[in-house]
Design an enzyme around this catalytic site. Structure first.
Site, PDB file in Angstrom:
ATOM      1  N   GLU A 187     -59.855 -40.985  29.831  1.00 40.38           N
ATOM      2  CA  GLU A 187     -60.747 -40.362  30.818  1.00 40.38           C
ATOM      3  C   GLU A 187     -62.197 -40.389  30.355  1.00 40.38           C
ATOM      4  OE1 GLU A 187     -57.880 -38.959  29.856  1.00 40.38           O
ATOM      5  OE2 GLU A 187     -56.714 -38.439  31.657  1.00 40.38           O
ATOM      6  N   MET A 237     -77.075 -43.737  10.613  1.00 36.72           N
ATOM      7  CA  MET A 237     -78.139 -42.746  10.759  1.00 36.72           C
ATOM      8  C   MET A 237     -77.877 -41.527   9.887  1.00 36.72           C
ATOM      9  SD  MET A 237     -81.029 -42.270  11.964  1.00 36.72           S
ATOM     10  CE  MET A 237     -81.526 -43.137  13.446  1.00 36.72           C
ATOM     11  N   LYS A 284     -54.036 -28.900  43.447  1.00 34.49           N
ATOM     12  CA  LYS A 284     -53.100 -29.971  43.799  1.00 34.49           C
ATOM     13  C   LYS A 284     -52.631 -29.898  45.256  1.00 34.49           C
ATOM     14  CE  LYS A 284     -48.852 -32.221  42.449  1.00 34.49           C
ATOM     15  NZ  LYS A 284     -47.779 -32.408  41.476  1.00 34.49           N
ATOM     16  N   PHE A 325     -48.574 -25.553  33.310  1.00 33.72           N
ATOM     17  CA  PHE A 325     -48.593 -26.846  32.623  1.00 33.72           C
ATOM     18  C   PHE A 325     -49.847 -27.629  33.031  1.00 33.72           C
ATOM     19  CE2 PHE A 325     -47.401 -31.418  32.580  1.00 33.72           C
ATOM     20  CZ  PHE A 325     -47.359 -31.564  31.200  1.00 33.72           C
ATOM     21  N   GLN A 326     -50.566 -28.143  32.091  1.00 34.18           N
ATOM     22  CA  GLN A 326     -51.801 -28.903  32.292  1.00 34.18           C
ATOM     23  C   GLN A 326     -52.837 -28.141  33.100  1.00 34.18           C
ATOM     24  OE1 GLN A 326     -50.740 -32.958  33.590  1.00 34.18           O
ATOM     25  NE2 GLN A 326     -50.710 -33.547  31.426  1.00 34.18           N
TER      26      GLN A 326
END
Lengths: 165, 562
Positions: B49, B474, B161, B111-112
């Site tokens: 993602e 760096m 959802k 969940f999630q």
């Protein structure tokens, strides 16, 4: 310096998250914040007391808050003639022996007793912050059990509403 | 028209002119992905993602359109966070659509489940949680409007959802009604009269151009002003490209790794005109010592930027599309004879340029990083350059000659390692016919190297140049300069074979270790079809110079041999 801001915001879920998120992210020094319904159903009014170094820092607070999509308007009430109030409820130990002393103090402060039982009483006081502080100081000797304060709310004097300022 | 929430979302995206989305499917967005499938809506599947959000960001920066990415709830959404913050810091228009668990499961540690609005509040321009299907068209309309107008930024739409599956009688609103959001366009024209007066009075004026000019696509107007007046220009990292890198008025980048002449000019100028800049600490060094002899004028669309970091003597709040043409007009009306007007100042600037030009010490038999950038700059003049973060990013800023706005895509504000490769993918999707080149390091490339597979699977012909110095350059430079050469966890000494890694994912791999083969390899890479990775062996101990130590004054530069 301390400034009092009237912040008009959309009455929507998530608004307070956006405001508190901004305050913490920008590390603004907020002394008091109080929110509630306003004269319009879709608008919430928040009174914020902010401690800043000066006008420039205040401008930052106002400009950053103004950027929030939910914020409709911000009015700095500090230079405007206005009234400030806070409500406090104080639960204090009150036995038979000292109950009358407490009643005297409540009268002096023009407070109200809103609950009494054998061991305690609850005193309600409306006023400016300093007045509430003063009452709390006096009550310490009796034994304060708990205090709840609403945070300051403020309203300008005269006919104009904040949304018109 | 009766539509399902997911269909309504796709229809709304089409209404907003969205041509492609970047994303990754998952449980909470199954219905949405089903609708994408049925509608055959263009979608680029990344491998992570984070790749999707950076790709949407690169697409937006390269094209100026709103980038769109999609992720599922919970971990899918949290994987977007770095990308949303990256876009926010650099004012990139982005709409991130995330699935949320079903309405009745919200708040139950389902969940999630993750509170994505709570998480993104401090790093997004605005966010929405959609729990009712009726709100969906309005929210999408508002989100795109907020993302692209005013000072652009990322907007998050978190959609429960069940909303995707619910149906509504669809109609898309024509306009938005946001009482609290009225982006600035025009400001006070009188403020620009004052600016013109200051320009007339100034002996040593300096234009300081920033990302705002790139974002508002006002490079042409800016160049007109420079051409007419001959006023010298310094750029912030985000302002590179607005003026040609080799334009005589351009002194280069200013700040921590700015050029000697740009930094000296900033210290010595008597009028500094910041245009679409935010006076970041990497530019100013010590704020108290910044442009100490100058009146400072600040042009910006965002009133909250004025006096945030640097106190401005004059402000011009408004869209540069409004203020820059007006500034040109008012400066032209001054009727000044510009030839010779700044002669003394120009002589001083030329002296600084000659005294300490941007250069570097070559070493026998070793490829120098600056040489790589300069060579690519020669070979690919009209490329879109994308970078990761670190030494190679600064060298790209210093040694690539940018020509034109939106040609340099880099994570300036947040400084996100791992940004380069996925952002390049997004840029290539937006500009399929443009050469897109990524400079990355052996550190940065590993942060999102999985996206090489995305490039290969889709045939995106991006060219990835890995500036491989075997160190986190760096950070090791700071350790060398400020931490007694204690190289704590910066010496990678990695055993990863980047050529094999590229090949394994379907990307052509090349390696060059000998300076004599550098040019031929780069030419071969640029000419090869499809994505290519070039692994270039570089010395580990080269510093990015000049360098103003953090919090220092711009004229106190570490110059070394540069």
């Amino acid at each position: 310096m301390k400034y009092t801001l009237a912040v008009l915001v959309e009455n929507r879920p998530g608004v307070l998250t956006h405001i508190s998120g901004l305050i913490s992210r920008r590390a603004f020094n907020i002394e008091s914040i109080a929110a509630g319904h306003s004269e319009e159903a879709d608008t919430t009014r928040i009174t914020i007391d902010v401690e800043v170094d000066g006008e420039l820092e205040l401008e930052q607070v106002v400009n950053q808050l103004s950027k929030l999509v939910d914020v409709i308007k911000i009015v700095n009430l500090t230079p405007v003639d206005h009234i400030e109030r806070e409500l406090a409820m104080i639960k204090v130990k009150a036995s038979k022996v000292n109950r009358s002393d407490l009643v005297d103090i409540v009268e002096i402060f023009r407070a109200k007793i809103v609950d009494v039982n054998r061991e305690t009483m609850v005193i309600e006081l409306t006023g400016e912050e300093t007045k509430i502080d003063a009452l709390c100081e006096v009550l310490v000797d009796f034994g304060i059990i708990e205090i709840v304060r609403t945070g300051k709310i403020a309203l300008s004097r005269g006919p104009l509403a904040a949304k018109e300022m | 028209m009766e539509l399902q929430g997911a269909e309504a979302l796709i229809k709304s995206l089409k209404n907003e002119g969205v041509e492609v989305v970047f994303g990754y499917p998952g449980g909470a967005v199954l219905t949405l992905y089903d609708a994408l499938y049925k509608a055959q809506f263009p979608h680029v599947l990344t491998k992570h993602e984070q790749g999707a959000v950076h790709a949407a960001d690169g697409y937006a920066r390269a094209t100026g359109k709103v980038g769109v990415c999609i992720a599922t709830s919970g971990p899918g959404a949290t994987n977007l966070i770095t990308g949303i913050a990256t876009a926010y810091m650099d004012s990139v228009p982005l709409v991130a659509i995330t699935g949320q668990v079903g309405v009745c499961l919200i708040g139950k540690d389902s969940f999630q489940e993750a509170d994505i609005c709570g998480i993104t509040t401090p790093i997004s321009k605005h966010n929405y949680l959609v729990k009712k299907i009726e709100d969906l068209p309005r929210v999408i309309k508002e989100a795109f409007y907020i993302a692209r107008t005013g000072r652009p930024g990322p907007v998050v739409i978190d959609i429960a959802k069940d909303v995707f599956a619910a149906t509504l009688d669809y109609s898309y609103p024509d306009s938005v009604n946001l009482r609290g959001y009225r982006p600035t366009f025009g400001g006070d024209p009188a403020s620009i009269d004052l600016v013109a007066e200051e320009i007339k009075k100034a002996q040593r004026p300096l234009l300081f151009v920033g990302g705002g000019v790139n974002i508002s696509s006002m490079a042409t107007d800016f160049r007109k002003l420079v051409k007419m007046t001959g006023m010298p220009v310094v750029s912030s990292l985000m302002g590179l490209g607005v003026i040609d890198g080799d334009a005589p008025e351009h002194l280069g980048m200013v700040g921590m790794h700015g050029t000697y002449s740009a930094n000296m000019a900033t210290v010595e100028c008597d009028l500094l005109i910041g245009i679409g800049v935010r006076f970041d600490d990497r530019v100013t060094g010590s704020v108290e010592d910044f442009a100490p002899k100058a009146k400072i004028i600040h042009f910006d669309i965002d009133p909250a930027e004025i006096n945030k970091n640097v106190r401005a003597d004059l402000k011009v709040v408004g869209d540069l599309m409004w203020s820059l043409p007006l500034l040109f007009e008012k400066v032209a009306n001054l009727g000044l004879d510009w030839s010779g007007h700044l002669e003394v100042w120009n002589r001083q600037l030329t002296a600084w340029k000659q005294e300490k030009p941007m250069t570097y010490q070559k070493r026998d038999g070793i490829i120098m990083p600056q040489e790589v950038i300069a060579k690519v700059s020669e070979l690919a003049k009209d490329a879109i350059i994308v970078t990761d973060v670190g030494q190679h990013q600064m060298w790209a800023a210093q040694f690539y000659q940018f020509h034109g706005e939106r040609t340099f895509l880099t994570s300036g504000g947040l400084g996100t390692m791992g940004y380069g490769l996925p952002a390049a993918i997004g840029a290539q999707v937006g500009l399929p016919r443009k050469p897109v080149i990524v400079f990355s390091g052996d550190g940065g490339i590993m942060m999102n190297c999985q996206e090489m597979a995305t490039a290969a699977d889709n045939g995106f012909p991006i060219k990835i140049i890995v500036m491989n110095n075997q160190v986190l350059g760096m950070v090791s430079q700071w350790q060398r300069l400020f931490y007694g050469e204690r190289y704590s966890h910066t010496l990678i000494k990695g055993r990863t074979d980047f050529v094999k890694l590229a090949e394994a994912m379907g990307v052509t791999g090349m390696r060059v270790t000998n300076p004599e083969e550098l040019e031929a390899t780069l030419v071969a890479a640029l000419e090869t079809e499809g994505p290519v990775l070039v692994d270039i062996a570089l010395p580990s101990d080269e510093d990015v110079l000049p360098m103003v130590p953090p919090g220092g004054c711009l004229d106190k530069m570490i110059l070394g041999e540069c």
